[in-house]
Enzyme design. Sequence first.
Site, PDB file in Angstrom:
ATOM      1  N   SER A  24       0.836  -1.214   0.000  1.00 48.98           N
ATOM      2  CA  SER A  24       0.000   0.000   0.000  1.00 48.98           C
ATOM      3  C   SER A  24       0.867   1.259   0.000  1.00 48.98           C
ATOM      4  O   SER A  24       0.572   2.231  -0.705  1.00 48.98           O
ATOM      5  CB  SER A  24      -0.889   0.021   1.247  1.00 48.98           C
ATOM      6  N   ASP A 316      -6.995  -7.941   4.821  1.00 45.48           N
ATOM      7  CA  ASP A 316      -6.214  -8.801   3.920  1.00 45.48           C
ATOM      8  C   ASP A 316      -5.626 -10.018   4.639  1.00 45.48           C
ATOM      9  O   ASP A 316      -5.069 -10.916   3.992  1.00 45.48           O
ATOM     10  CB  ASP A 316      -5.095  -7.985   3.257  1.00 45.48           C
ATOM     11  N   ARG A 347     -12.939 -14.011  -1.292  1.00 51.05           N
ATOM     12  CA  ARG A 347     -12.047 -14.665  -0.321  1.00 51.05           C
ATOM     13  C   ARG A 347     -12.800 -15.439   0.754  1.00 51.05           C
ATOM     14  O   ARG A 347     -12.172 -16.201   1.495  1.00 51.05           O
ATOM     15  CB  ARG A 347     -11.083 -13.639   0.298  1.00 51.05           C
TER      16      ARG A 347
HETATM   17  O1  SPQ Z   1      -4.755  -3.584  -4.417  1.00 52.16           O
HETATM   18  P1  SPQ Z   1      -5.683  -4.722  -4.149  1.00 52.16           P
HETATM   19  O2  SPQ Z   1      -5.689  -5.678  -5.280  1.00 52.16           O
HETATM   20  O3  SPQ Z   1      -7.076  -4.264  -3.795  1.00 52.16           O
HETATM   21  O4  SPQ Z   1      -5.086  -5.482  -2.871  1.00 52.16           O
HETATM   22  C1  SPQ Z   1      -5.580  -5.934  -1.606  1.00 52.16           C
HETATM   23  C2  SPQ Z   1      -4.619  -7.116  -1.179  1.00 52.16           C
HETATM   24  O5  SPQ Z   1      -5.037  -8.141  -0.667  1.00 52.16           O
HETATM   25  O6  SPQ Z   1      -3.415  -6.900  -1.326  1.00 52.16           O
HETATM   26  C3  SPQ Z   1      -7.041  -6.370  -1.617  1.00 52.16           C
HETATM   27  F1  SPQ Z   1      -7.343  -7.348  -2.317  1.00 52.16           F
HETATM   28  O7  SPQ Z   1      -5.391  -4.937  -0.583  1.00 52.16           O
HETATM   29  C4  SPQ Z   1      -6.136  -3.718  -0.480  1.00 52.16           C
HETATM   30  C5  SPQ Z   1      -6.950  -3.738   0.811  1.00 52.16           C
HETATM   31  O8  SPQ Z   1      -7.825  -4.816   0.863  1.00 52.16           O
HETATM   32  C6  SPQ Z   1      -5.144  -2.586  -0.451  1.00 52.16           C
HETATM   33  C7  SPQ Z   1      -5.699  -1.306   0.078  1.00 52.16           C
HETATM   34  C8  SPQ Z   1      -4.957  -0.049  -0.104  1.00 52.16           C
HETATM   35  O9  SPQ Z   1      -3.735  -0.078  -0.359  1.00 52.16           O
HETATM   36  O10 SPQ Z   1      -5.579   1.016   0.046  1.00 52.16           O
HETATM   37  C9  SPQ Z   1      -6.894  -1.260   0.786  1.00 52.16           C
HETATM   38  C10 SPQ Z   1      -7.754  -2.442   0.998  1.00 52.16           C
HETATM   39  O11 SPQ Z   1      -8.818  -2.414   0.056  1.00 52.16           O
HETATM   40  P2  SPQ Z   1     -10.183  -1.603   0.320  1.00 52.16           P
HETATM   41  O12 SPQ Z   1     -11.065  -1.989  -0.857  1.00 52.16           O
HETATM   42  O13 SPQ Z   1     -10.703  -2.124   1.606  1.00 52.16           O
HETATM   43  O14 SPQ Z   1      -9.891  -0.196   0.327  1.00 52.16           O
END
Ligand code: SPQ
Length: 429
Positions: A24, A316, A347
């Site tokens: 992130s 995650d 998931r």
């Molecule tokens: O980037 P991506 O594919 O969405 O990755 C994930 C992961 O597991 O690595 C989710 F599948 O992480 C997200 C996390 O779930 C990364 C993130 C961020 O960097 O802001 C926030 C989370 O998602 P969200 O939808 O809750 O904002």
Amino acid sequence: MAALTLKTDIGRLFGEVTIPGDKSISHRSVMFGSVAHGVTTVTNFLKGDDCLSTISCFRKLGVRIEESNDQLRIFGNGFEGLTEPNELLDVGNSGTTIRLLMGILAGRPFFSSLIGDESIGKRPMTRVTNPLSNMGAKIDGRHNGSYTPLSIRGGHLESINYTLPVASAQVKSALILAGLQADGVSQIIEPAETRDHTERMIRRFGGKIEKDNKVITVKGGQKLTAASIHVPGDISSAAFFLVAGAIISGSEIHLKNVGLNSTRTGIIEVLQKMGADLEIHENHDNKFEPTGDLIIKSSSLKGTIIEGDLIPKLIDEVPIIALMATQAEGDTIIKDAEELKVKETNRIDTVVQELKKLGASIEATKDGMVIHGKSKLHGGVVSSHGDHRIGMMLAVAALLSKEEVLLEKPEAISVSYPNFFEHLNNLIQ
Ligand code: SPQ
């Protein structure tokens, strides 16, 4: 890629792992470096496929980004330095890239098209495209702008006052990035606190953002200035070793340089609630993002309930927590986690389906799962379903089996942890 034979029937895990950079924070370092003025340097950047997709998109938007072995140099010229891309912006498997990038592109006076892989094509985008359209961006895509491919023509933006319908750091961040380019002051209200790396980045790059409980206030028209960023280790990657160390008898693992931002440490709260033997050594001199070293030793664990505001702090980590729960005495209940259905895979379904194949007693519920411990896991043929976190969870599960475990689609792991197997194998005794 052919199925991979995972390591099984091991003695214990012992040794030290330096956890690679946070995904992130790595994404955000490239994004903010690209829209700030001056040369941003980034060390310990995660060279996983997702973050490499972010670099590739910003290069297509005209940003010079130099990569060497140990550092990135990003030559930013402000939001206005971005230029119309000649090619499609391909985000690969990365939800963070596409959602945050849309927040940036919403304010840019040019046209771009965004695509991603099959998994990205199933992930909901209206959560971002609707509020950005309300601010003034013109966005279209499959199913009325709900799914990729998406097109966006940005330009003049009005500020927004918006309550997020779901707790999502990606939606919050997209609106903050658009808000930075809008006329006036935007307010974004979160239903529950989510990771705050975007807010910290703004301050690091000399900007201002206020946070009062769950209300975030950001003023448009701010000029950001280049910064030097050291990316801490990813607690979401560390989680696989924390759980492996906790459940494999006789293990002791030292994890160095782990990010301990309180919006991400839900896994630590759960380990403590379940009775894990965990030592935390905080590093007090990193104010940008808190970090520390962790020591995990195996111990007997007990089931727990995971729900409410804790969920966004460990969203995650649910796949690896589910595995841990199979090795705890009693039931573990995970609820309020419907968001898991719209990640790289659903998931809830993939965790339940794959752990069952190895002998776990686990059931899906409407917003989570129930795991009955303690189960003896056995061999089988499992699949990551193209989801990195499912793949790594299954590799840890296999360590508990006496029989062979084959993992289909292991290549997905390189999205967030390209040297995961090297690090795991180094610990096996
Ligand atoms: O980037 P991506 O594919 O969405 O990755 C994930 C992961 O597991 O690595 C989710 F599948 O992480 C997200 C996390 O779930 C990364 C993130 C961020 O960097 O802001 C926030 C989370 O998602 P969200 O939808 O809750 O904002």
